[in-house]
Each structure stands twice: as C-alpha cells, then as structure tokens.
Design a protein around this motif. Sequence first.
Motif, PDB file in Angstrom:
ATOM      1  N   GLN A  91       1.108  -1.240   0.019  1.00 41.71           N
ATOM      2  CA  GLN A  91      -0.091  -0.025  -0.112  1.00 41.71           C
ATOM      3  C   GLN A  91       0.905   1.097  -0.013  1.00 41.71           C
ATOM      4  OE1 GLN A  91      -3.426  -0.120  -0.082  1.00 41.71           O
ATOM      5  NE2 GLN A  91      -3.335  -2.494  -0.200  1.00 41.71           N
ATOM      6  N   LYS A  92       0.396   2.292  -0.874  1.00 40.81           N
ATOM      7  CA  LYS A  92       1.215   3.586  -0.503  1.00 40.81           C
ATOM      8  C   LYS A  92       0.659   4.460   0.449  1.00 40.81           C
ATOM      9  CE  LYS A  92       1.892   3.925  -5.853  1.00 40.81           C
ATOM     10  NZ  LYS A  92       1.801   4.713  -7.031  1.00 40.81           N
ATOM     11  N   PHE A  93       1.494   5.327   0.882  1.00 38.41           N
ATOM     12  CA  PHE A  93       1.405   6.168   2.175  1.00 38.41           C
ATOM     13  C   PHE A  93       2.184   7.226   1.746  1.00 38.41           C
ATOM     14  CE2 PHE A  93       3.043   8.481   5.715  1.00 38.41           C
ATOM     15  CZ  PHE A  93       1.856   8.739   6.353  1.00 38.41           C
ATOM     16  N   ALA A  94       1.119   8.462   1.887  1.00 34.86           N
ATOM     17  CA  ALA A  94       1.732   9.799   1.888  1.00 34.86           C
ATOM     18  C   ALA A  94       0.675  10.717   2.898  1.00 34.86           C
ATOM     19  CB  ALA A  94       0.863  10.505   0.503  1.00 34.86           C
ATOM     20  N   ALA A  95       1.843  11.696   3.538  1.00 32.28           N
ATOM     21  CA  ALA A  95       1.486  12.434   4.822  1.00 32.28           C
ATOM     22  C   ALA A  95       0.657  13.655   4.331  1.00 32.28           C
ATOM     23  CB  ALA A  95       2.487  12.664   5.728  1.00 32.28           C
ATOM     24  N   THR A  96       0.481  14.010   3.313  1.00 40.43           N
ATOM     25  CA  THR A  96      -0.050  15.267   2.967  1.00 40.43           C
ATOM     26  C   THR A  96      -1.469  15.366   3.478  1.00 40.43           C
ATOM     27  OG1 THR A  96       1.169  15.321   0.965  1.00 40.43           O
ATOM     28  CG2 THR A  96      -0.818  16.810   0.943  1.00 40.43           C
ATOM     29  N   GLY A 114      -0.198  19.577  12.209  1.00 36.17           N
ATOM     30  CA  GLY A 114      -0.354  19.137  10.729  1.00 36.17           C
ATOM     31  C   GLY A 114       0.869  18.732  10.279  1.00 36.17           C
ATOM     32  N   ALA A 115       0.898  17.620   9.266  1.00 37.91           N
ATOM     33  CA  ALA A 115       2.174  17.185   8.613  1.00 37.91           C
ATOM     34  C   ALA A 115       2.400  18.052   7.623  1.00 37.91           C
ATOM     35  CB  ALA A 115       1.925  15.819   8.341  1.00 37.91           C
ATOM     36  N   VAL A 116       3.550  18.593   7.273  1.00 35.55           N
ATOM     37  CA  VAL A 116       3.940  19.604   6.270  1.00 35.55           C
ATOM     38  C   VAL A 116       5.223  19.025   5.511  1.00 35.55           C
ATOM     39  CG1 VAL A 116       4.337  21.765   5.398  1.00 35.55           C
ATOM     40  CG2 VAL A 116       2.573  21.483   7.255  1.00 35.55           C
ATOM     41  N   GLY A 117       5.280  18.953   4.411  1.00 38.26           N
ATOM     42  CA  GLY A 117       6.404  18.552   3.870  1.00 38.26           C
ATOM     43  C   GLY A 117       6.705  17.026   3.845  1.00 38.26           C
ATOM     44  N   PRO A 118       8.145  16.589   3.272  1.00 40.15           N
ATOM     45  CA  PRO A 118       8.539  15.170   2.918  1.00 40.15           C
ATOM     46  C   PRO A 118       8.546  14.532   4.424  1.00 40.15           C
ATOM     47  CG  PRO A 118      10.337  16.837   2.645  1.00 40.15           C
ATOM     48  CD  PRO A 118       9.154  17.495   2.690  1.00 40.15           C
ATOM     49  N   MET A 119       8.939  13.301   4.447  1.00 36.54           N
ATOM     50  CA  MET A 119       9.040  12.684   5.719  1.00 36.54           C
ATOM     51  C   MET A 119      10.397  11.860   5.575  1.00 36.54           C
ATOM     52  SD  MET A 119       6.286   9.702   4.701  1.00 36.54           S
ATOM     53  CE  MET A 119       5.906   9.653   3.082  1.00 36.54           C
ATOM     54  N   GLN A 120      10.892  11.297   6.523  1.00 38.46           N
ATOM     55  CA  GLN A 120      12.027  10.388   6.642  1.00 38.46           C
ATOM     56  C   GLN A 120      11.814   9.133   7.187  1.00 38.46           C
ATOM     57  OE1 GLN A 120      14.919  13.012   8.639  1.00 38.46           O
ATOM     58  NE2 GLN A 120      15.615  13.774   6.583  1.00 38.46           N
ATOM     59  N   ILE A 121      12.481   8.037   6.611  1.00 41.02           N
ATOM     60  CA  ILE A 121      12.364   6.828   7.108  1.00 41.02           C
ATOM     61  C   ILE A 121      13.474   6.739   8.466  1.00 41.02           C
ATOM     62  CG2 ILE A 121      12.614   4.391   6.937  1.00 41.02           C
ATOM     63  CD1 ILE A 121      11.766   4.751   4.064  1.00 41.02           C
ATOM     64  N   THR A 122      12.939   6.168   9.392  1.00 37.08           N
ATOM     65  CA  THR A 122      13.874   6.360  10.860  1.00 37.08           C
ATOM     66  C   THR A 122      15.095   5.519  10.756  1.00 37.08           C
ATOM     67  OG1 THR A 122      11.892   6.694  12.296  1.00 37.08           O
ATOM     68  CG2 THR A 122      14.064   5.872  13.195  1.00 37.08           C
ATOM     69  N   ARG A 123      14.913   4.374   9.859  1.00 34.40           N
ATOM     70  CA  ARG A 123      16.118   3.446   9.727  1.00 34.40           C
ATOM     71  C   ARG A 123      16.463   3.534   8.402  1.00 34.40           C
ATOM     72  NH1 ARG A 123      14.345  -1.430  13.665  1.00 34.40           N
ATOM     73  NH2 ARG A 123      14.088  -0.225  15.620  1.00 34.40           N
ATOM     74  N   LYS A 127      17.090  10.266   3.477  1.00 38.45           N
ATOM     75  CA  LYS A 127      16.541  10.986   2.418  1.00 38.45           C
ATOM     76  C   LYS A 127      15.156  11.374   2.555  1.00 38.45           C
ATOM     77  CE  LYS A 127      19.748   9.109  -1.334  1.00 38.45           C
ATOM     78  NZ  LYS A 127      19.880   8.356  -2.622  1.00 38.45           N
ATOM     79  N   GLU A 128      14.721  12.541   2.047  1.00 40.68           N
ATOM     80  CA  GLU A 128      13.343  13.019   2.156  1.00 40.68           C
ATOM     81  C   GLU A 128      12.479  12.314   1.249  1.00 40.68           C
ATOM     82  OE1 GLU A 128      13.631  17.149   2.194  1.00 40.68           O
ATOM     83  OE2 GLU A 128      13.931  17.287   4.039  1.00 40.68           O
ATOM     84  N   LYS A 129      11.122  11.836   1.966  1.00 40.90           N
ATOM     85  CA  LYS A 129      10.421  11.062   0.772  1.00 40.90           C
ATOM     86  C   LYS A 129       9.057  11.752   0.867  1.00 40.90           C
ATOM     87  CE  LYS A 129      12.993   6.856   1.325  1.00 40.90           C
ATOM     88  NZ  LYS A 129      13.489   6.738  -0.207  1.00 40.90           N
ATOM     89  N   THR A 130       8.085  11.921  -0.203  1.00 35.32           N
ATOM     90  CA  THR A 130       7.075  12.388  -0.219  1.00 35.32           C
ATOM     91  C   THR A 130       5.815  11.264  -0.236  1.00 35.32           C
ATOM     92  OG1 THR A 130       6.955  12.528  -2.589  1.00 35.32           O
ATOM     93  CG2 THR A 130       7.484  14.588  -1.483  1.00 35.32           C
ATOM     94  N   GLU A 131       6.412  10.029  -0.703  1.00 35.85           N
ATOM     95  CA  GLU A 131       5.456   8.790  -0.666  1.00 35.85           C
ATOM     96  C   GLU A 131       6.227   7.467  -0.439  1.00 35.85           C
ATOM     97  OE1 GLU A 131       2.043   8.222  -3.684  1.00 35.85           O
ATOM     98  OE2 GLU A 131       3.686   7.175  -4.464  1.00 35.85           O
TER      99      GLU A 131
END
Length: 228
Positions: A91-96, A114-123, A127-131
Amino acid sequence: MPTTSFSRNVRNPATVAVSLFVLLFALLGSVLAEGRGRGPQRQPTPQGPVRHETKFRQVPGASLEIRATTYDGSTNGTLTVEIRNPAKTAQKFAATGLYFVPEGDPDQAPQRLGAVGPMQITRGDGKEKTELVIAAGATVEVKLDVFCIDSHRSSPSPQNVFNVGVSRLPKELAATIEGRADNAVRAKRASGAAARPAAKSEIQSEVWKSRDAKWIKLDGEGQQEATK
C-alpha cells in the motif's frame, strides 16, 4: 567552703563528656549546612521526548494504520509515527493533509499538529520522501515535520499524546499550505541556508495564515473554537 555547681560538674566526667559531645555535634551540623549552601545547586532534569504506546488508527483514505509515538518539539517539531499495513498487498502512504489531535479535553487541549513537507524513514538513508510503499504485513517508522494549526491555542509539548485525525485537511487547504511551505524552503535554499530547518519559522507563519484565512472545522474542535 560550699561546693559550686561548676566544681560539681568538673568532678563528674560523664557530664563533661556529654557536654563536649553535644557541642561537637552542633559544630559539625553547622559546617555541613554551610558546605551545602556553598555547593552547586541541583538543577531539575530537562524533559525530552517521551515515547507513548498509543493504539493504531486508520489512516484517512488509505488501507493502512498509523500511530504517533514520540513528539519532539513545541509550536512545531518532529513527530515520529509508525505505519502498519494489515492488508495482503503493498500500500502507498503519503502524509499530505494528515493532522494529529492531542488527547484530553478539547476545550483546554493545546494545538493540533499538521504534517507539512516530506518525511524520513527512521532507519533508512535519511533521504526525504513524499510517498512510501509499505509492504504487506510490514510496519515502518517515519519522522514527520509537523506544525501547529491552531494559532489561538497554547503550544503542545513532548508529554502530549497525539492521535491521527479522522480525516485529512481539505485538499485545497493542504495544497495551499504545501505550496507556501515549498516557497519558504526555496527562498532559504537560495540564500545558502540549510533549507528546511531554516524555514521552519516562515512555514509556521504560513500554516497559521492559511488556516485562519477560512476556518474549517476539524476533528478535535472545542469551545476554544467557538469564535472561529
């Protein structure tokens, strides 16, 4: 010649010993108290991020589950969340558009995030990811940049517990916030600064401005929003 009280006490070794002991004990207590007064004052231990074992809740508009475990910040900061895929397919996940509601009485609760901008996988690689694509049965921990969305409320703290809102922000509002945040980041990048961290103050201002321009009722409303 009559015997004086002093003479009687001198002739009584036990009385003299007790008197000396009391005197020495008093002097020792005075010295210790003075030493404590001169020593460094013990400072309270600052409270850092707290991990909360919250329950997983449905991600609005997705076949995924999410829970917020740790908040590091105040008016804005980093929210660590776990995303779980209970489905049998990826499944795809986006925080927007996601926002998070503090537990407690909404009439007194601090601001929602509110979540704003890209996210980062903890481990991950940082790199910043939008999805993200979450594999079937997998759980992924990510860090979200979050900003307060209720300018009239007090700021939250790491001690607050957050749960995802039952819906996302309306698409138009989410798009406005993301667009203004991107502009703030680009402006900082052009000046040679570490773009996203340096732009946090500007992003926060734009989030409040966008939110207050046309108030939309969200999950977690209370009497604090009575005049909105």
